[in-house]
Design a protein around this motif. Structure first.
Motif, PDB file in Angstrom:
ATOM      1  N   LEU A  82       0.828  -1.208   0.000  1.00 44.57           N
ATOM      2  CA  LEU A  82       0.000   0.000   0.000  1.00 44.57           C
ATOM      3  C   LEU A  82       0.864   1.260   0.000  1.00 44.57           C
ATOM      4  CD1 LEU A  82      -3.027   0.894   0.174  1.00 44.57           C
ATOM      5  CD2 LEU A  82      -2.685   1.130   2.629  1.00 44.57           C
ATOM      6  N   GLU A  83       1.893   1.283   0.827  1.00 42.02           N
ATOM      7  CA  GLU A  83       2.780   2.464   0.910  1.00 42.02           C
ATOM      8  C   GLU A  83       3.518   2.691  -0.410  1.00 42.02           C
ATOM      9  OE1 GLU A  83       3.974   2.545   5.656  1.00 42.02           O
ATOM     10  OE2 GLU A  83       4.919   1.063   4.343  1.00 42.02           O
ATOM     11  N   ASN A  84       3.925   1.603  -1.063  1.00 41.13           N
ATOM     12  CA  ASN A  84       4.597   1.725  -2.356  1.00 41.13           C
ATOM     13  C   ASN A  84       3.689   2.376  -3.396  1.00 41.13           C
ATOM     14  OD1 ASN A  84       7.429   0.547  -2.939  1.00 41.13           O
ATOM     15  ND2 ASN A  84       6.577  -0.885  -1.446  1.00 41.13           N
ATOM     16  N   VAL A  97      -8.053  -2.903  -8.730  1.00 41.73           N
ATOM     17  CA  VAL A  97      -8.083  -3.064 -10.195  1.00 41.73           C
ATOM     18  C   VAL A  97      -7.276  -4.307 -10.592  1.00 41.73           C
ATOM     19  CG1 VAL A  97      -7.399  -2.024 -12.409  1.00 41.73           C
ATOM     20  CG2 VAL A  97      -8.362  -0.585 -10.614  1.00 41.73           C
ATOM     21  N   PHE A  98      -6.208  -4.569  -9.843  1.00 38.53           N
ATOM     22  CA  PHE A  98      -5.307  -5.682 -10.176  1.00 38.53           C
ATOM     23  C   PHE A  98      -5.456  -6.870  -9.237  1.00 38.53           C
ATOM     24  CE2 PHE A  98      -3.322  -1.621 -11.256  1.00 38.53           C
ATOM     25  CZ  PHE A  98      -3.443  -1.726 -12.631  1.00 38.53           C
ATOM     26  N   ASP A  99      -6.559  -6.852  -8.474  1.00 41.18           N
ATOM     27  CA  ASP A  99      -6.842  -7.953  -7.547  1.00 41.18           C
ATOM     28  C   ASP A  99      -5.695  -8.159  -6.552  1.00 41.18           C
ATOM     29  OD1 ASP A  99      -8.638  -9.793  -6.597  1.00 41.18           O
ATOM     30  OD2 ASP A  99      -7.867 -11.428  -7.831  1.00 41.18           O
ATOM     31  N   MET A 100      -5.120  -7.051  -6.105  1.00 43.29           N
ATOM     32  CA  MET A 100      -3.976  -7.116  -5.186  1.00 43.29           C
ATOM     33  C   MET A 100      -4.307  -6.530  -3.812  1.00 43.29           C
ATOM     34  SD  MET A 100      -1.346  -8.636  -6.492  1.00 43.29           S
ATOM     35  CE  MET A 100      -0.025  -8.055  -5.436  1.00 43.29           C
ATOM     36  N   GLN A 101      -5.588  -6.198  -3.587  1.00 40.80           N
ATOM     37  CA  GLN A 101      -5.973  -5.534  -2.326  1.00 40.80           C
ATOM     38  C   GLN A 101      -5.682  -6.387  -1.093  1.00 40.80           C
ATOM     39  OE1 GLN A 101      -8.012  -6.530  -4.706  1.00 40.80           O
ATOM     40  NE2 GLN A 101      -9.848  -7.510  -3.902  1.00 40.80           N
ATOM     41  N   ASP A 102      -5.748  -7.723  -1.238  1.00 46.77           N
ATOM     42  CA  ASP A 102      -5.504  -8.599  -0.087  1.00 46.77           C
ATOM     43  C   ASP A 102      -4.021  -8.632   0.319  1.00 46.77           C
ATOM     44  OD1 ASP A 102      -8.164  -9.125  -0.152  1.00 46.77           O
ATOM     45  OD2 ASP A 102      -7.994 -11.099  -1.078  1.00 46.77           O
ATOM     46  N   HIS A 103      -3.166  -8.080  -0.546  1.00 45.02           N
ATOM     47  CA  HIS A 103      -1.719  -8.063  -0.263  1.00 45.02           C
ATOM     48  C   HIS A 103      -1.254  -6.696   0.236  1.00 45.02           C
ATOM     49  CE1 HIS A 103      -1.260 -11.956  -2.311  1.00 45.02           C
ATOM     50  NE2 HIS A 103      -2.137 -11.478  -3.176  1.00 45.02           N
ATOM     51  N   ALA A 104      -2.207  -5.778   0.461  1.00 43.47           N
ATOM     52  CA  ALA A 104      -1.879  -4.368   0.736  1.00 43.47           C
ATOM     53  C   ALA A 104      -0.901  -4.180   1.889  1.00 43.47           C
ATOM     54  CB  ALA A 104      -3.154  -3.571   1.000  1.00 43.47           C
ATOM     55  N   LEU A 121       6.318 -10.549  -2.233  1.00 44.54           N
ATOM     56  CA  LEU A 121       5.522 -10.799  -3.437  1.00 44.54           C
ATOM     57  C   LEU A 121       6.334 -11.533  -4.504  1.00 44.54           C
ATOM     58  CD1 LEU A 121       3.848  -7.285  -3.916  1.00 44.54           C
ATOM     59  CD2 LEU A 121       2.955  -9.240  -2.639  1.00 44.54           C
ATOM     60  N   SER A 122       5.620 -12.195  -5.417  1.00 41.44           N
ATOM     61  CA  SER A 122       6.264 -12.823  -6.581  1.00 41.44           C
ATOM     62  C   SER A 122       6.578 -11.731  -7.614  1.00 41.44           C
ATOM     63  CB  SER A 122       5.315 -13.837  -7.214  1.00 41.44           C
ATOM     64  OG  SER A 122       4.226 -13.163  -7.832  1.00 41.44           O
ATOM     65  N   GLN A 158       5.145  -6.580 -10.296  1.00 42.91           N
ATOM     66  CA  GLN A 158       4.912  -5.757 -11.485  1.00 42.91           C
ATOM     67  C   GLN A 158       3.494  -5.190 -11.483  1.00 42.91           C
ATOM     68  OE1 GLN A 158       6.444  -3.805 -13.125  1.00 42.91           O
ATOM     69  NE2 GLN A 158       7.425  -4.798 -14.850  1.00 42.91           N
ATOM     70  N   ARG A 159       2.521  -5.952 -10.972  1.00 42.15           N
ATOM     71  CA  ARG A 159       1.145  -5.445 -10.865  1.00 42.15           C
ATOM     72  C   ARG A 159       1.092  -4.266  -9.893  1.00 42.15           C
ATOM     73  NH1 ARG A 159      -2.633 -10.596  -9.984  1.00 42.15           N
ATOM     74  NH2 ARG A 159      -0.698 -11.784  -9.961  1.00 42.15           N
ATOM     75  N   VAL A 160       1.827  -4.380  -8.787  1.00 38.09           N
ATOM     76  CA  VAL A 160       1.871  -3.288  -7.811  1.00 38.09           C
ATOM     77  C   VAL A 160       2.515  -2.052  -8.443  1.00 38.09           C
ATOM     78  CG1 VAL A 160       2.880  -2.523  -5.604  1.00 38.09           C
ATOM     79  CG2 VAL A 160       1.853  -4.801  -5.796  1.00 38.09           C
ATOM     80  N   SER A 161       3.555  -2.261  -9.252  1.00 35.63           N
ATOM     81  CA  SER A 161       4.223  -1.104  -9.868  1.00 35.63           C
ATOM     82  C   SER A 161       3.305  -0.426 -10.891  1.00 35.63           C
ATOM     83  CB  SER A 161       5.566  -1.501 -10.497  1.00 35.63           C
ATOM     84  OG  SER A 161       5.393  -2.140 -11.717  1.00 35.63           O
ATOM     85  N   ILE A 162       2.409  -1.201 -11.521  1.00 32.18           N
ATOM     86  CA  ILE A 162       1.436  -0.595 -12.451  1.00 32.18           C
ATOM     87  C   ILE A 162       0.388   0.183 -11.654  1.00 32.18           C
ATOM     88  CG2 ILE A 162      -0.252  -1.006 -14.282  1.00 32.18           C
ATOM     89  CD1 ILE A 162       1.326  -3.659 -14.877  1.00 32.18           C
ATOM     90  N   ALA A 163      -0.049  -0.384 -10.518  1.00 34.43           N
ATOM     91  CA  ALA A 163      -0.999   0.325  -9.646  1.00 34.43           C
ATOM     92  C   ALA A 163      -0.390   1.654  -9.196  1.00 34.43           C
ATOM     93  CB  ALA A 163      -1.355  -0.545  -8.441  1.00 34.43           C
TER      94      ALA A 163
END
Length: 228
Positions: A105-107, A133-140, A147-148, A153-158
């Motif tokens: 989340l901070e990133n 949007v990237f189905d990554m909310q559970d990893h916040a 992360l894998s 990469q999904r987080v970096s796009i977010a």
């Protein structure tokens, strides 16, 4: 697509001076319209990453003119360009440049914190929306290093979307991902263009990746040889 030019390069020339004078970009002229997904393709050393560095306003040592959102940005101060970058350009690189000791989340919040226009609470909410949007909310709340590669990469796009940029620029975004994750990232990019009308500019040497974009600009020896 309303035909509005988001970014336009006019006769961009770039020289390197070590040891002798070498011209790495030659009279590069092209534009990207709102809502377009454009790839810049060419062999390694053709000048595509150098061009992206100029387009992203990080390199100001060039000849020619660069326009962003209809405004001439060549010759502007570094403070102005820094603010402009943060507000209007999202970045996705081959290596995601996440801060490992920060949470996911901070990133994602970093570009919003830098822009400093909203409260931390508002930014947290926006960052969560982008992660969804990237189905990554559970990893916040996980640390980025948990992360894998594909998840990073999904987080970096977010993160690139955090300030609702005018354009997202991406340098070999799938360069260190396997085919499955590469397809996933490309799928996300296409969805951003189709669903959110995001403008995208992607540098790649991968013909398969380039063929899936709306238009491909082909570079060779510092020149554009085809506008797609």
């Amino acid at each position: 697509m309303d035909g509005q030019k988001v970014i336009e390069a006019r006769k961009i020339n770039k020289f390197f001076y070590s040891p002798g004078k070498t011209q790495v970009l030659k009279e590069v002229t092209f534009s990207v319209k709102k809502g377009e997904f454009v790839s810049v393709m060419g062999k390694s050393g053709c000048g595509k990453s150098t061009l992206l560095y100029i387009l992203s306003t990080m390199d100001t040592d060039y000849e020619g003119e660069l326009y962003l959102d209809g405004n001439l940005i060549t010759g502007q101060s570094s403070n102005y360009l820094s603010h402009l970058r943060n507000e209007k350009i999202g970045f996705v690189f081959q290596f995601h440049y996440l801060i490992h000791e920060f949470s996911v989340l901070e990133n994602v919040m970093i570009p919003g914190l830098k822009l400093n226009q909203k409260s931390r609470e508002e930014l947290e909410q926006i960052a969560m929306e982008k992660l969804k949007v990237f189905d990554m909310q559970d990893h916040a709340l996980k640390k980025a290093n948990q992360l894998s590669g594909g998840q990073k990469q999904r987080v970096s796009i977010a993160r690139a979307l955090m300030n609702n940029p005018l354009i997202i620029m991406s340098d070999e975004p799938t360069g260190n991902l396997d085919k499955k994750n590469s397809d996933l990232v490309l799928g996300i990019f296409k969805e951003l263009v189709q669903e959110f009308h995001q403008t995208m500019l992607m540098v790649t040497h991968d013909f398969d990746m380039a063929s899936k974009t709306d238009r491909t600009i082909v570079m060779e020896d510092g020149m554009i040889i085809s506008h797609g």
